[in-house]
Design an enzyme around this catalytic site. Structure first.
Site, mmCIF file in Angstrom:
data_model
loop_
_atom_site.group_PDB
_atom_site.id
_atom_site.type_symbol
_atom_site.label_atom_id
_atom_site.label_comp_id
_atom_site.label_asym_id
_atom_site.label_seq_id
_atom_site.Cartn_x
_atom_site.Cartn_y
_atom_site.Cartn_z
ATOM 1 N N SER A 96 38.694 55.927 40.270
ATOM 2 C CA SER A 96 38.455 56.102 41.852
ATOM 3 C C SER A 96 37.125 55.623 42.206
ATOM 4 O O SER A 96 36.982 54.818 43.257
ATOM 5 C CB SER A 96 38.240 57.718 42.034
ATOM 6 O OG SER A 96 37.178 58.478 41.542
ATOM 7 N N ARG B 144 36.778 52.835 45.076
ATOM 8 C CA ARG B 144 35.842 52.972 46.279
ATOM 9 C C ARG B 144 35.494 51.677 46.597
ATOM 10 O O ARG B 144 34.696 51.639 47.722
ATOM 11 C CB ARG B 144 35.034 54.267 46.017
ATOM 12 C CG ARG B 144 35.715 55.368 46.079
ATOM 13 C CD ARG B 144 34.881 56.550 45.564
ATOM 14 N NE ARG B 144 35.712 57.506 45.158
ATOM 15 C CZ ARG B 144 35.582 58.850 45.464
ATOM 16 N NH1 ARG B 144 34.744 59.119 46.343
ATOM 17 N NH2 ARG B 144 36.334 59.824 45.073
ATOM 18 N N LEU C 244 46.559 44.341 32.896
ATOM 19 C CA LEU C 244 45.879 44.767 34.193
ATOM 20 C C LEU C 244 46.060 43.665 35.299
ATOM 21 O O LEU C 244 45.598 42.507 35.163
ATOM 22 C CB LEU C 244 44.409 45.081 34.088
ATOM 23 C CG LEU C 244 43.811 45.973 32.818
ATOM 24 C CD1 LEU C 244 42.488 46.071 32.724
ATOM 25 C CD2 LEU C 244 44.435 47.393 33.004
ATOM 26 N N GLU C 245 46.589 44.203 36.394
ATOM 27 C CA GLU C 245 46.599 43.139 37.441
ATOM 28 C C GLU C 245 45.453 43.500 38.477
ATOM 29 O O GLU C 245 45.455 44.279 39.282
ATOM 30 C CB GLU C 245 47.876 43.626 38.077
ATOM 31 C CG GLU C 245 49.165 43.546 37.337
ATOM 32 C CD GLU C 245 50.596 44.293 37.842
ATOM 33 O OE1 GLU C 245 51.704 44.011 37.449
ATOM 34 O OE2 GLU C 245 50.252 45.228 38.659
ATOM 35 N N GLN D 23 42.329 54.637 33.455
ATOM 36 C CA GLN D 23 42.734 55.623 32.769
ATOM 37 C C GLN D 23 44.093 55.651 32.624
ATOM 38 O O GLN D 23 44.929 55.226 33.505
ATOM 39 C CB GLN D 23 42.214 56.917 33.440
ATOM 40 C CG GLN D 23 42.659 57.207 34.742
ATOM 41 C CD GLN D 23 41.836 58.084 35.445
ATOM 42 O OE1 GLN D 23 40.986 58.687 34.975
ATOM 43 N NE2 GLN D 23 42.141 58.283 36.996
ATOM 44 N N TYR E 178 61.173 51.251 24.701
ATOM 45 C CA TYR E 178 60.575 49.834 24.714
ATOM 46 C C TYR E 178 60.824 48.811 23.658
ATOM 47 O O TYR E 178 60.338 49.496 22.662
ATOM 48 C CB TYR E 178 59.418 49.797 25.456
ATOM 49 C CG TYR E 178 58.966 48.556 26.011
ATOM 50 C CD1 TYR E 178 59.490 47.995 27.292
ATOM 51 C CD2 TYR E 178 58.380 47.653 25.581
ATOM 52 C CE1 TYR E 178 59.071 46.878 28.033
ATOM 53 C CE2 TYR E 178 57.878 46.310 25.718
ATOM 54 C CZ TYR E 178 58.195 46.129 27.290
ATOM 55 O OH TYR E 178 58.059 44.899 27.864
#
Length: 190
Positions: A103, A107, A129-130, A149, A163
């Protein structure tokens, strides 16, 4: 049901959830913090054509760069790059993961995924990660910083096909670094 810190530790002790490397101080009340690895896959801006064709292999549209040990990578406003977690994560057949941002980073306008927040049962590898900057100022990215996380959810029963099973078309099993889209492979199978 989302796993608590106590259950996450139990599953790690049983080697059903594997996170390597793991600093136990990164286990939060219902998640585990993950860190940004040093390699980023950035889009080249000087290549023609200036569009993304989902039917084509996109390897030529991107290039790998590395974040230097103590120097930041500046993610410009509106820029999108692929990164990956330092952690190699393996899940059993009855647990899924949910990747979410921190978070504090949200922010300041840093998003860590647009759609790839779901980690299937049977997954093994580093999470891609995008990374997007929706702020009006550049945001710095540092190698090793806490970037997100992962929470864990137990399925009602073990998945019949996890998968990576043959025939599922699992394109990213075992990835070790940011991996460009392999969506074009769906068109090759027709």
């Amino acid at each position: 049901m989302v796993l608590s810190d106590r259950t996450i530790k139990e599953e790690i002790a049983k080697k059903r959830i594997i996170i390597e490397p793991l600093d136990f101080s990164c286990i939060q009340p219902a998640s585990v913090d993950v860190h940004l690895d040093k390699k980023l896959l950035v889009f080249r801006t000087s290549r023609y054509p200036f569009y993304v064709d989902v039917k084509q292999n996109l390897d030529d549209l991107t290039e790998m760069v590395e974040i230097e040990e103590n120097s930041p990578f500046f993610l410009q406003p509106g820029e999108f790059v692929l990164g990956s977690t330092m952690e190699d994560i393996t899940l059993p057949d009855d647990i899924v993961g949910r990747l979410e941002g921190k978070s504090s980073l949200g922010r300041i306008g840093l998003l860590i995924h647009s759609t790839a927040g779901y980690v299937d049962p049977g997954w093994q590898g580093h999470l891609t990660l995008e990374l997007s900057n929706v702020a009006r100022l550049p945001v710095t990215l540092y190698y090793g910083m806490k970037i997100g996380q992962v929470s864990f959810i137990r399925l009602t029963s073990a998945a019949e096909r996890v998968y990576g099973d043959e025939g599922l078309g699992s394109k990213y099993q075992g990835q070790k670094e940011p991996t460009a889209s392999r969506y074009y492979q769906d068109f090759e199978k027709r």
